[in-house]
Write a protein that holds these residues in place. Structure first.
Motif, short mmCIF file in Angstrom:
data_model
loop_
_atom_site.label_atom_id
_atom_site.label_comp_id
_atom_site.label_asym_id
_atom_site.label_seq_id
_atom_site.Cartn_x
_atom_site.Cartn_y
_atom_site.Cartn_z
N THR A 25 0.83 -1.21 0.00
CA THR A 25 0.00 0.00 0.00
C THR A 25 0.86 1.25 0.00
OG1 THR A 25 -1.45 -1.30 1.39
CG2 THR A 25 -2.04 0.98 1.10
N ARG A 26 2.08 1.14 0.54
CA ARG A 26 2.95 2.32 0.60
C ARG A 26 3.32 2.81 -0.79
NH1 ARG A 26 7.54 0.06 4.41
NH2 ARG A 26 6.95 -1.87 3.40
N LEU A 27 3.27 1.91 -1.79
CA LEU A 27 3.61 2.31 -3.15
C LEU A 27 2.63 3.34 -3.68
CD1 LEU A 27 4.54 -1.08 -4.80
CD2 LEU A 27 6.08 0.77 -4.20
N GLY A 28 1.44 3.43 -3.08
CA GLY A 28 0.46 4.42 -3.50
C GLY A 28 0.95 5.84 -3.29
N GLY A 29 1.94 6.01 -2.43
CA GLY A 29 2.59 7.31 -2.31
C GLY A 29 1.98 8.24 -1.28
N ALA A 30 0.90 7.83 -0.61
CA ALA A 30 0.32 8.71 0.40
C ALA A 30 1.23 8.76 1.62
CB ALA A 30 -1.07 8.21 0.79
N PHE A 31 1.00 9.73 2.48
CA PHE A 31 1.74 9.89 3.74
C PHE A 31 3.25 10.00 3.50
CE2 PHE A 31 -1.71 6.66 4.35
CZ PHE A 31 -2.68 7.59 4.66
N MET A 32 3.64 10.76 2.50
CA MET A 32 5.04 11.08 2.18
C MET A 32 5.82 9.90 1.59
SD MET A 32 4.65 14.08 3.02
CE MET A 32 6.07 15.10 2.89
#
Lengths: 361, 141
Positions: free
Chosen positions: A226-233
């Motif tokens: 999910t981090r690949l989505g780019g949210a939260f810096m």
């Protein structure tokens, strides 16, 4: 052949929490497994109707003691989206740093529990000794070892001084170097390879079919995060999801081992890129009452978590739901347990990193 | 097949034999608390004006405050050490110490069944100021 039913849980030496599986056996082979959850249901979804939305953050944080920071963050991020609050940049970076530290903490805890489950007591103690250093970092920066209470709707409550951030990074890198030795034991010890290698294989197709999340799906060769989505810096961080292709219990251990190193690297990049200086704004208090609905996705240590928050313009939220990674991984676990030996069931259950308090909320 | 004679844990295990223990002999040996740690709530009754904001904002409802009785009480076992009361206090009467609250036993419960851990403060009412007391109409006549 005659069938035997063995109840696995709610109390079992490898389970820290009450999960029940009714295992149906033919000889030593598991033919079917029927899961039951609901032993520690706390009714958060009802509670949200009588607890004010500002106070609910403290409750959401207590869903689980391991991803408590991420739960608090997910709740606050959801309400910030509803109330259109612009979170100061430094606060967003600080959240990322704390989130990654809690990922390291969670993985070290799990690696210890996993080692204990396959009978490697010495390794268990080393993992937990290292986890203690991470908890000390949390206590220094947030004031609490497990329940951090630093997230607030609109930002974070505490700042970390730049000098302290540098010291934390140095400490983490030292820990990463010491962790290499432990990681080598997990990777090369023949008894571990014998116990976990080829056990509980989740193929790529199966992982997609049962919608597994987190390290579970990455161990089956699917590069999703999910981090690949780019949210939260995370869009400013350069990282690749950790992927293993074997799909067995050992691969799931290796994914978590490598994610510890990856998190340390992410923290290094974050501290590098974060705006420096004293007295930078870290929170932007919202005005008025929330009205609207939102979905939030975060990558917790165990996988993707989804929050659904619906507010109706009063002090109490109308709806709050959290779909936690363990809940999403239960179908995969049932699939793996079918057809395995009874002796392998504890390891298979543990490698999904079950968190029953998260699942039952 | 992995080499069965490869024992990567052995060097570490041997070092453990001669190294210091990683744990402390709690409770004889205590680690000093970190400066920013969240511990027990400390109350200063002298500066409090009993505005009752802390009691209203406490998410755990651990604080009881009464303006009429000029009393303030906290249940340290219900307190979740979130620090909301310290933030909202206008008179800075509340602070948070790094030390945790004392551990209480059931035997310490008061005879009326109150649970242990409750700490109470009472501020005596100031004596009436006699110099500016209104003089009744009857006395002046």
């Amino acid at each position: 052949m005659k069938r035997t039913t063995i109840p696995f849980g709610p109390q079992h030496p490898v389970l820290p929490e009450p999960l029940v599986l009714d295992l149906i056996l033919e000889d030593e082979k598991v033919i079917d497994a029927i899961p039951t959850i609901g032993y520690i249901h706390r009714g958060l979804e009802m509670m949200v109707e009588r607890v004010e939305y500002t106070e609910m953050g403290f409750v959401v944080e207590r869903i689980c003691g391991i991803c408590s920071f991420m739960h608090g963050m997910g709740y606050c991020v959801s309400l910030e989206a509803i109330m259109n609050v612009e979170v100061p940049e430094r606060a967003r970076w600080l959240r990322l740093v704390w989130a990654e530290i809690s990922r390291i903490q969670s993985h070290l805890l799990w690696l210890g529990l996993g080692a204990d489950a396959f009978g490697f007591e010495n390794l268990f103690m080393h993992c937990w000794r290292m986890r203690e250093q991470i908890l000390d970092i949390f206590e220094k920066t947030t004031g609490g070892r497990i329940i951090h209470s630093v997230n607030r709707i609109g930002g974070v409550k505490r700042d970390i001084a730049d000098s302290e951030l540098a010291a934390i990074l140095a400490e983490l890198q030292e820990l990463g170097a010491a962790f290499k030795e432990t990681a080598r034991v997990f990777g090369t010890d023949p008894s571990i390879a014998h116990r976990l290698g080829g056990v509980g294989v989740l193929t790529k197709a199966d992982a997609l079919a049962v919608d597994a999340v987190g390290p579970m799906v990455r161990a089956s060769g699917i590069a999703t995060d999910t981090r690949l989505g780019g949210a939260f810096m995370y869009d400013q961080i350069d990282f690749e999801p950790v992927v293993e292709t074997a799909g067995d219990c050992l691969a799931r251990v290796l994914v978590r081992l490598r994610e510890v190193d990856q998190s340390i690297d992410i923290i290094r990049q974050a501290i590098d890129k974060m705006p420096k200086g004293e007295g930078l704004p870290i929170e932007n208090r919202p005005r008025g009452l929330p009205s609207g609905e939102v979905f939030t996705r975060l990558e917790q240590p165990r996988g993707e978590v989804v929050y659904y928050v619906k507010a109706n313009g009063t002090k109490n939220l109308e709806r709050f739901r959290a779909r936690t990674p363990t809940f999403a991984n239960i179908p995969a676990m049932i699939k793996l347990v079918k057809g395995c030996d009874l002796a392998d069931v504890p390891n298979i259950i543990l490698t999904i990193d079950p968190c029953i308090s998260c699942t039952e909320r | 097949m992995a080499n069965p004679f490869r024992l990567p844990m052995v060097p570490r295990a041997l070092r453990n034999l001669v190294s210091r223990p990683a744990t402390r002999l709690y409770p004889t040996e205590l680690r000093p608390r970190f400066a920013g740690a969240r511990g027990a709530i400390v109350f200063d009754v002298e500066s409090c004006n009993f505005c009752m904001l802390c009691a209203r904002r406490c998410p755990a409802a651990a604080i009881e405050c009464s303006r009429e009785d000029r009393s303030w009480a906290i249940d340290q076992l219900t307190c979740i050490a979130c620090g909301v009361c310290v933030e909202v206090c206008n008179k800075k009467s509340l602070s948070m110490s790094a030390e945790p609250g004392r551990v209480h036993t059931r035997a310490e419960a008061t005879p009326d069944g109150r649970r242990p851990g409750r700490e109470e403060w009472l501020k005596p009412a100031p004596p009436p100021d006699l110099t500016t007391a209104p003089v009744s109409a009857a006395a002046t006549d």
